[in-house]
Design an enzyme around this catalytic site. Structure first.
Site, PDB file in Angstrom:
ATOM      1  N   GLN A 103      -3.453   9.208   3.451  1.00  0.00           N
ATOM      2  CA  GLN A 103      -3.541   8.542   2.125  1.00  0.00           C
ATOM      3  C   GLN A 103      -4.500   7.271   2.438  1.00  0.00           C
ATOM      4  OE1 GLN A 103      -0.547   6.017   0.520  1.00  0.00           O
ATOM      5  NE2 GLN A 103      -0.387   7.053  -1.272  1.00  0.00           N
ATOM      6  N   TYR A 184      -1.738  -1.591  -6.008  1.00  0.00           N
ATOM      7  CA  TYR A 184      -2.663  -1.980  -5.080  1.00  0.00           C
ATOM      8  C   TYR A 184      -4.004  -1.722  -5.728  1.00  0.00           C
ATOM      9  CZ  TYR A 184       0.972  -1.789  -1.605  1.00  0.00           C
ATOM     10  OH  TYR A 184       2.280  -1.916  -0.896  1.00  0.00           O
TER      11      TYR A 184
END
Length: 365
Positions: A103, A184
């Site tokens: 990721q 994020y």
């Protein structure tokens, strides 16, 4: 649940171009056990090897750059040494017959200047501070005030994603997941609550989605679209006390449709609040899946029966489990046998060594 449903959850499939042995994915789990240089220790090899029976392992969020880091002891994929450490992990998972994607993570405003090079300010679409705390060498601290990214800086950020994608290839991964969730950086661009830009990357939903789509496109050019997934969390506000977008259905619906045109491997959605009850009914996630058009990985608060039903009905192609994989390295086998699950103590989640990381027992075959 009938045996026929059990067959569905444990049946092999293709998720994009990635062949998986079952429909149980391991969700990304930050465990804060890498070095401060972002290099994993050999403990990570054992940890991921133990969980290789998952149809697909999605690694813990992994920093694409020093600038992208928001927490101490999280791994990176921007230096050769980091990639070499990850190579030990991918080799171990593959030796057990598993599949693993990394990721790719940039935290944006959810960071502290002590974690940045030369104490720099974190960066974000707009200079709006995050709430909550981040984990630094001094403990939990409030995030530092971010500065707004200049338009001219965005091509360099794209290059950071490209470099990370290339290093992920060198490290032997089966693909990558672009982190566009949980408040994020890429989620900060998507949401009108955190994106107040007046350039080409702010304002309309088309503009706010532009940079995240540029990132995914750049990564897909390196990997091939069929080995790239994207994670979203339209309803999550927990990290950074990030306010919701004013119209999550429309914003993430548009984003999902645009990603679908790229023919990606999968869309991975946190259905509801992070670390909270399943919230699949609070938004039309089925519409996101349909708009995307490809494989869909459902996440958040799923138990065995819910996972069976989601896959058997066609609602999802795969279900990812997070916390359950911490204390149950053999989760797939436990789900298959409907065996009890071990609930790992929260004190084991972050930081430390082998205890609470690689010492949870399997039930045995």
């Amino acid at each position: 649940m009938s045996d026929i449903h059990g067959m569905d959850l444990f049946k092999p499939a293709f998720i994009g171009d990635i062949e998986v042995s079952n429909r149980v994915a391991m969700a990304p789990l930050t465990r804060s056990r890498a070095g401060m240089d972002g290099v994993h220790t050999p403990l990570a090899i054992d940890y991921y090897r133990q969980r290789a029976s998952a149809g697909l392992i999605i690694t813990e969020a992994t920093n694409i750059s020093r600038q992208g880091r928001g927490y101490a002891y999280t791994p990176g994929i921007y230096t050769d040494a980091q990639a070499e450490a990850w190579r030990g992990v991918t080799d171990a998972v593959h030796a057990e017959g598993g599949k693993i994607v990394v990721q790719l993570w940039h935290v944006g405003r959810v960071s502290h200047s002590s974690l940045q090079e030369n104490g720099a300010s974190p960066v974000a679409p707009s200079a709006i501070p995050a709430g909550g705390t981040v984990y630094t060498l001094a403990g939990n601290e409030a995030p530092s005030m971010p500065r707004a990214l200049e338009t001219a800086e965005l091509p360099g950020l794209l290059e950071d994603y490209r470099r990370a994608a290339r290093l992920a290839k060198a490290a032997g991964f089966d693909g990558v997941e672009v982190h566009a969730a949980n408040g994020y950086l890429l989620d900060q661009f998507l949401r009108d609550s955190t994106n107040h830009r007046t350039d080409f990357y702010g304002g309309s939903v088309e503009n706010r989605a532009r940079f995240p789509i540029e990132v995914v496109t750049a990564v897909a050019e390196i990997w091939g679209a069929g080995r790239v997934g994207v994670r979203i969390s339209p309803l999550s506000t927990a990290i950074g006390n990030t306010p919701l977008d004013s119209d999550p259905q429309a914003t993430y619906g548009y984003f999902a449709r645009q990603l679908g045109q790229l023919r990606l491997a999968y869309l991975h959605a946190v259905e509801g609040q992070l670390r909270d009850a399943n919230g699949a009914s609070a938004l039309d996630f089925k519409a996101l899946h349909e708009g995307f058009g490809g494989s869909y990985i459902a996440n958040n608060g799923y138990n065995r029966d819910m996972a069976h039903a989601a896959v058997a009905s066609g609602y999802a192609d795969m279900v990812s489990f997070g916390r359950a994989f911490i204390g149950n390295p053999d989760l797939v086998e436990r789900l298959r046998k409907d065996a009890p699950l071990h609930d790992a103590p929260q004190s084991a989640y972050y930081g430390g060594g082998a205890q609470g990381y690689t010492d949870f027992p399997a039930i045995g075959v």
